[in-house]
Design an enzyme around this catalytic site. Structure first.
Site, mmCIF file in Angstrom:
data_model
loop_
_atom_site.group_PDB
_atom_site.id
_atom_site.type_symbol
_atom_site.label_atom_id
_atom_site.label_comp_id
_atom_site.label_asym_id
_atom_site.label_seq_id
_atom_site.Cartn_x
_atom_site.Cartn_y
_atom_site.Cartn_z
ATOM 1 N N LEU A 1 -7.945 11.013 -11.706
ATOM 2 C CA LEU A 1 -6.481 10.057 -11.109
ATOM 3 C C LEU A 1 -6.941 9.046 -11.923
ATOM 4 N N GLY B 1 -9.673 1.068 -11.419
ATOM 5 C CA GLY B 1 -8.875 2.605 -10.915
ATOM 6 C C GLY B 1 -8.893 2.228 -9.586
ATOM 7 N N SER B 2 -8.624 0.913 -8.917
ATOM 8 C CA SER B 2 -8.164 0.403 -7.497
ATOM 9 C C SER B 2 -6.604 0.559 -7.810
ATOM 10 N N GLY C 1 -1.569 11.158 -1.396
ATOM 11 C CA GLY C 1 -1.434 11.945 -0.090
ATOM 12 C C GLY C 1 -2.427 12.870 0.102
ATOM 13 N N GLU D 1 -12.593 6.547 -4.317
ATOM 14 C CA GLU D 1 -11.398 7.184 -2.713
ATOM 15 C C GLU D 1 -11.718 5.455 -2.676
ATOM 16 N N PHE E 1 -2.565 -6.848 -2.754
ATOM 17 C CA PHE E 1 -2.572 -5.961 -3.734
ATOM 18 C C PHE E 1 -2.509 -7.451 -4.894
HETATM 19 P P1 TGC Z 1 1.840 1.730 -2.694
HETATM 20 O O1 TGC Z 1 3.010 0.906 -3.234
HETATM 21 O O2 TGC Z 1 1.364 1.403 -1.425
HETATM 22 O O3 TGC Z 1 2.919 3.776 -1.769
HETATM 23 C C1 TGC Z 1 2.921 4.223 -3.142
HETATM 24 C C2 TGC Z 1 3.652 5.402 -2.305
HETATM 25 O O4 TGC Z 1 1.633 6.355 -1.877
HETATM 26 C C3 TGC Z 1 2.453 6.165 -0.453
HETATM 27 N N1 TGC Z 1 0.607 6.470 0.180
HETATM 28 C C4 TGC Z 1 0.278 7.340 0.681
HETATM 29 N N2 TGC Z 1 0.991 8.173 0.695
HETATM 30 C C5 TGC Z 1 -0.069 9.564 1.301
HETATM 31 N N3 TGC Z 1 -1.508 8.432 1.167
HETATM 32 C C6 TGC Z 1 -2.099 7.357 1.183
HETATM 33 N N4 TGC Z 1 -3.130 6.870 2.122
HETATM 34 C C7 TGC Z 1 -1.130 6.059 0.951
HETATM 35 N N5 TGC Z 1 -0.955 5.171 0.746
HETATM 36 C C8 TGC Z 1 0.735 4.808 0.371
HETATM 37 C C9 TGC Z 1 3.561 4.633 0.025
HETATM 38 O O5 TGC Z 1 3.507 5.529 1.101
HETATM 39 C C10 TGC Z 1 4.245 4.790 -1.086
HETATM 40 O O6 TGC Z 1 5.608 6.274 -1.103
HETATM 41 P P2 TGC Z 1 6.847 5.894 -1.533
HETATM 42 O O7 TGC Z 1 7.173 7.388 -1.370
HETATM 43 O O8 TGC Z 1 6.988 5.121 -0.960
HETATM 44 O O9 TGC Z 1 6.713 5.862 -2.893
HETATM 45 O O10 TGC Z 1 1.209 1.438 -3.358
HETATM 46 P P3 TGC Z 1 0.484 0.276 -4.332
HETATM 47 O O11 TGC Z 1 0.311 0.530 -5.266
HETATM 48 O O12 TGC Z 1 0.716 -1.008 -3.615
HETATM 49 O O13 TGC Z 1 -1.067 0.696 -3.606
HETATM 50 C C11 TGC Z 1 -2.214 0.304 -2.958
HETATM 51 C C12 TGC Z 1 -3.106 1.153 -3.211
HETATM 52 C C13 TGC Z 1 -4.588 -0.053 -4.152
HETATM 53 C C14 TGC Z 1 -4.182 1.457 -1.878
HETATM 54 C C15 TGC Z 1 -3.401 2.146 -3.735
HETATM 55 O O14 TGC Z 1 -3.040 2.064 -5.222
HETATM 56 C C16 TGC Z 1 -4.345 2.557 -3.284
HETATM 57 O O15 TGC Z 1 -5.477 3.880 -3.300
HETATM 58 N N6 TGC Z 1 -5.701 2.460 -4.431
HETATM 59 C C17 TGC Z 1 -7.703 2.796 -4.905
HETATM 60 C C18 TGC Z 1 -7.511 4.193 -5.369
HETATM 61 C C19 TGC Z 1 -8.599 5.280 -5.800
HETATM 62 O O16 TGC Z 1 -8.742 5.305 -3.854
HETATM 63 N N7 TGC Z 1 -8.931 6.126 -5.968
HETATM 64 C C20 TGC Z 1 -9.599 6.971 -5.907
HETATM 65 C C21 TGC Z 1 -10.105 8.159 -7.447
HETATM 66 S S1 TGC Z 1 -10.416 9.668 -6.812
HETATM 67 C C22 TGC Z 1 -11.501 9.550 -6.353
HETATM 68 O O17 TGC Z 1 -12.587 8.617 -5.816
HETATM 69 C C23 TGC Z 1 -12.740 10.774 -5.768
HETATM 70 S S2 TGC Z 1 -14.048 10.434 -5.664
HETATM 71 C C24 TGC Z 1 -14.561 12.278 -4.825
HETATM 72 C C25 TGC Z 1 -15.652 13.054 -4.340
HETATM 73 O O18 TGC Z 1 -16.719 13.055 -5.285
HETATM 74 O O19 TGC Z 1 -16.582 12.696 -3.419
HETATM 75 P P1 FAD Z 2 -12.258 -0.913 -10.468
HETATM 76 O O1 FAD Z 2 -10.536 -0.896 -9.193
HETATM 77 O O2 FAD Z 2 -12.024 -1.753 -11.582
HETATM 78 O O3 FAD Z 2 -12.485 -2.411 -9.154
HETATM 79 C C1 FAD Z 2 -13.521 -3.326 -9.402
HETATM 80 C C2 FAD Z 2 -13.721 -4.313 -8.157
HETATM 81 O O4 FAD Z 2 -12.994 -4.681 -8.075
HETATM 82 C C3 FAD Z 2 -14.143 -4.025 -7.086
HETATM 83 O O5 FAD Z 2 -14.497 -4.273 -6.311
HETATM 84 C C4 FAD Z 2 -12.769 -3.883 -6.608
HETATM 85 O O6 FAD Z 2 -13.121 -3.939 -5.022
HETATM 86 C C5 FAD Z 2 -12.797 -4.805 -6.991
HETATM 87 N N1 FAD Z 2 -10.650 -5.064 -6.557
HETATM 88 C C6 FAD Z 2 -9.766 -4.907 -6.863
HETATM 89 N N2 FAD Z 2 -8.472 -5.259 -6.536
HETATM 90 C C7 FAD Z 2 -8.960 -5.814 -5.682
HETATM 91 C C8 FAD Z 2 -8.189 -6.753 -5.134
HETATM 92 N N3 FAD Z 2 -6.743 -7.236 -5.318
HETATM 93 N N4 FAD Z 2 -9.381 -8.294 -4.433
HETATM 94 C C9 FAD Z 2 -9.958 -8.282 -4.866
HETATM 95 N N5 FAD Z 2 -10.984 -7.668 -5.197
HETATM 96 C C10 FAD Z 2 -10.355 -6.567 -5.798
HETATM 97 N N6 FAD Z 2 -12.040 9.100 -9.897
HETATM 98 C C11 FAD Z 2 -11.251 10.350 -9.763
HETATM 99 O O7 FAD Z 2 -9.628 10.215 -10.109
HETATM 100 N N7 FAD Z 2 -11.715 11.360 -9.943
HETATM 101 C C12 FAD Z 2 -12.036 11.207 -9.631
HETATM 102 O O8 FAD Z 2 -13.540 12.877 -9.017
HETATM 103 C C13 FAD Z 2 -13.399 10.517 -9.114
HETATM 104 N N8 FAD Z 2 -14.829 10.390 -8.905
HETATM 105 C C14 FAD Z 2 -15.832 9.620 -9.204
HETATM 106 C C15 FAD Z 2 -17.580 9.945 -8.928
HETATM 107 C C16 FAD Z 2 -18.424 8.737 -9.305
HETATM 108 C C17 FAD Z 2 -19.383 8.727 -8.431
HETATM 109 C C18 FAD Z 2 -17.887 7.488 -9.066
HETATM 110 C C19 FAD Z 2 -18.901 6.279 -8.944
HETATM 111 C C20 FAD Z 2 -16.301 7.138 -9.017
HETATM 112 C C21 FAD Z 2 -15.250 7.935 -9.138
HETATM 113 N N9 FAD Z 2 -14.372 8.411 -9.162
HETATM 114 C C22 FAD Z 2 -13.135 9.160 -8.881
HETATM 115 C C23 FAD Z 2 -13.433 7.078 -9.422
HETATM 116 C C24 FAD Z 2 -13.413 6.074 -8.263
HETATM 117 O O9 FAD Z 2 -12.186 6.855 -7.769
HETATM 118 C C25 FAD Z 2 -12.957 4.853 -9.163
HETATM 119 O O10 FAD Z 2 -14.190 3.993 -9.120
HETATM 120 C C26 FAD Z 2 -12.946 3.701 -8.005
HETATM 121 O O11 FAD Z 2 -11.168 3.806 -7.201
HETATM 122 C C27 FAD Z 2 -12.720 2.402 -8.286
HETATM 123 O O12 FAD Z 2 -11.894 1.347 -9.183
HETATM 124 P P2 FAD Z 2 -12.767 1.286 -10.895
HETATM 125 O O13 FAD Z 2 -14.233 1.470 -10.940
HETATM 126 O O14 FAD Z 2 -12.367 1.063 -11.816
HETATM 127 O O15 FAD Z 2 -13.269 -0.397 -10.165
#
Ligand code: TGC
Ligand code: FAD
Length: 387
Positions: A135, A141-142, A241, A367, A387
């Site tokens: 993703l 990534g945020s 989701g 996450e 956001f």
């Molecule tokens: P937003 O307008 O809030 O939502 C868009 C659509 O998504 C629905 N939705 C959700 N559905 C399920 N679960 C959730 N937590 C949901 N949050 C929102 C929402 O209802 C809407 O649906 P629809 O039908 O109306 O279209 O979207 P936004 O663009 O404002 O996003 C808000 C935000 C910042 C919270 C979201 O972009 C976010 O969560 N950003 C963080 C991204 C993130 O967590 N990335 C993780 C990557 S994977 C990873 O890190 C794996 S590490 C794994 C490991 O090693 O363990």
């Molecule tokens: P950025 O989004 O660039 O954020 C930089 C800083 O800005 C952060 O401090 C953040 O909190 C802050 N920030 C962001 N938005 C705002 C705001 N609106 N207001 C104030 N501050 C803000 N991703 C996957 O898809 N799949 C994986 O399997 C996966 N595994 C991972 C494993 C590891 C070890 C790590 C480190 C990351 C992994 N990720 C994965 C990515 C992870 O989900 C992202 O690192 C994370 O979502 C943050 O994105 P970024 O690193 O680009 O930071």
């Protein structure tokens, strides 16, 4: 009867017999198979792949999915306990299981066709097919809504171009769940990693999650048939989701890290004699240890209630955000405190706190960063999207 320092409120008594059996099985695996090798794996920057067959045979991959797909069909609380006991060993082992279960098997189950479920899930449960979840992209990534990776329809095929960053299991994976922008919004694809144009490049020099594989993925005209598209979801709610499932597990995992750090700090401060008495005999040390136990107890209650809500089908993503924020912060603070209580010994990986502290620097970022989860809760309270 003395209380259990890592379960002061006897949360275990709130578990069913089956949940306790799951916890005991995974605890034994961590004690016997993970703890003896994990310090060295972390030092060497090596994910212990050799543990995958046993992780699979214990039913820990896709453990909440139905038995008809070769999975264990356990409830959400059991999945949480699996994460807790694995992360007591190391966040990297829990990450491996989270990604395989919540980020790869779950979307195939929830959004895939029946043919895709049959084709992939049993092999994934057996640990023969490993997945990764793409993703995050290099530019941020945020905000995944702003993704640049595209999938373009070309006859009966899709052609994917772009890049993903920080992908757990990237270089281990046989398939990648890839989220890409299409003419019809964001869609998910199951991309076999041996497809022409797909490259995974391992990320080195990490100081965190060293016992885990993290990679960058590149897609250069990757062509796959429409049968590899997840047909039952469109839009950002697809990947979000999946994140709700994985973040739920992550609320439990760091409880295990914190328990390991508290145990280490208790053992060390009881043994270490300074100024003629054990460090643990000082009021300031006891206050710090007591505060760790207090915060672990609160986190345990939060995750258990979250699990009960999930099992009842009423869990909301905002509740998961609050618990991920609270519990990861709790564990990171405790790991740093425990590291300090061990003095100089605390800076070596002979003891677990610094390894957990370094790992938790990733867990608090991935996450959804701590800030992202705070803003999700703020949005719920105020009705205003910051956001
Ligand atoms: P937003 O307008 O809030 O939502 C868009 C659509 O998504 C629905 N939705 C959700 N559905 C399920 N679960 C959730 N937590 C949901 N949050 C929102 C929402 O209802 C809407 O649906 P629809 O039908 O109306 O279209 O979207 P936004 O663009 O404002 O996003 C808000 C935000 C910042 C919270 C979201 O972009 C976010 O969560 N950003 C963080 C991204 C993130 O967590 N990335 C993780 C990557 S994977 C990873 O890190 C794996 S590490 C794994 C490991 O090693 O363990
Ligand atoms: P950025 O989004 O660039 O954020 C930089 C800083 O800005 C952060 O401090 C953040 O909190 C802050 N920030 C962001 N938005 C705002 C705001 N609106 N207001 C104030 N501050 C803000 N991703 C996957 O898809 N799949 C994986 O399997 C996966 N595994 C991972 C494993 C590891 C070890 C790590 C480190 C990351 C992994 N990720 C994965 C990515 C992870 O989900 C992202 O690192 C994370 O979502 C943050 O994105 P970024 O690193 O680009 O930071």
């Amino acid at each position: 009867m003395p209380l259990n320092p890592t379960d002061l409120f006897d949360i275990r008594s709130l578990l069913s017999e089956e949940e306790r059996a799951v916890q005991d099985t995974v605890a034994r695996f961590t004690d016997e198979k993970v703890l003896p090798i994990i310090g060295e794996c972390f030092d060497q920057g090596r994910f212990p792949k050799e543990l995958i067959p046993e992780i699979a045979s214990l039913g820990l991959l896709g453990s909440s999915l139905p038995e008809q797909y070769g999975c264990a069909g356990l409830n959400a609380v059991s999945y949480g306990l699996i994460c807790q006991e694995l992360e007591r060993g190391d966040s990297g082992i829990r990450s491996f299981v989270s990604v395989q279960s919540s980020l790869c098997m779950y979307p195939i189950y929830a959004y895939g066709s029946e043919e895709q479920r049959q084709r992939y899930l049993p092999g994934m449960a057996r640990g023969e097919i490993i997945g990764c979840f793409g993703l995050t992209e290099p530019h941020g990534g945020s905000d995944p809504a702003n993704m640049k990776t595209t999938a373009r329809k070309d006859g009966g095929d899709w052609v994917i171009n772009g890049a993903k960053m920080w992908i757990t299991n990237g270089n281990l994976a046989h398939i990648a769940i890839v989220w890409a922008q299409t003419e019809d919004g964001i869609q998910g694809f199951i991309v076999p990693t041996d497809t022409k144009g797909f490259t995974a490049q391992e990320i080195h020099r990490k100081m965190s999650l060293r016992a885990s594989v993290t990679s960058a993925l590149f897609f250069d005209g990757v062509r796959i048939p429409d049968s590899q598209r997840l047909p039952n979801v469109k839009g950002l709610k697809g990947p979000l989701g999946c994140l709700t499932q994985a973040r739920y597990g992550i609320t439990w995992g760091p409880i295990g890290s914190a328990q390991a750090c508290l145990t280490e700090a208790l053992n060390y401060t009881r043994e270490r004699v300074l100024f003629g008495r054990p460090v643990a005999a000082n009021q300031s040390a006891q206050i710090r240890l007591a505060d760790m136990a207090r915060r672990i107890t609160l986190a345990q209650l939060l995750s258990l209630q979250l699990g009960r809500l999930k099992d009842a089908g009423t869990l909301q993503p905002t509740q998961v955000s609050l618990a991920k924020w609270n519990n990861v912060r709790m564990a990171l603070d405790i790991a740093r405190e425990a590291r300090d209580l061990l003095g100089g010994s605390g800076i070596t990986t002979e003891y677990c706190p610094i390894r957990h502290a370094l790992n938790l620097e990733s867990v608090i970022t991935y996450e959804g960063t701590e800030t992202v989860h705070q803003l999700v809760v703020g949005r719920e309270l105020t009705g205003i999207n910051a956001f």
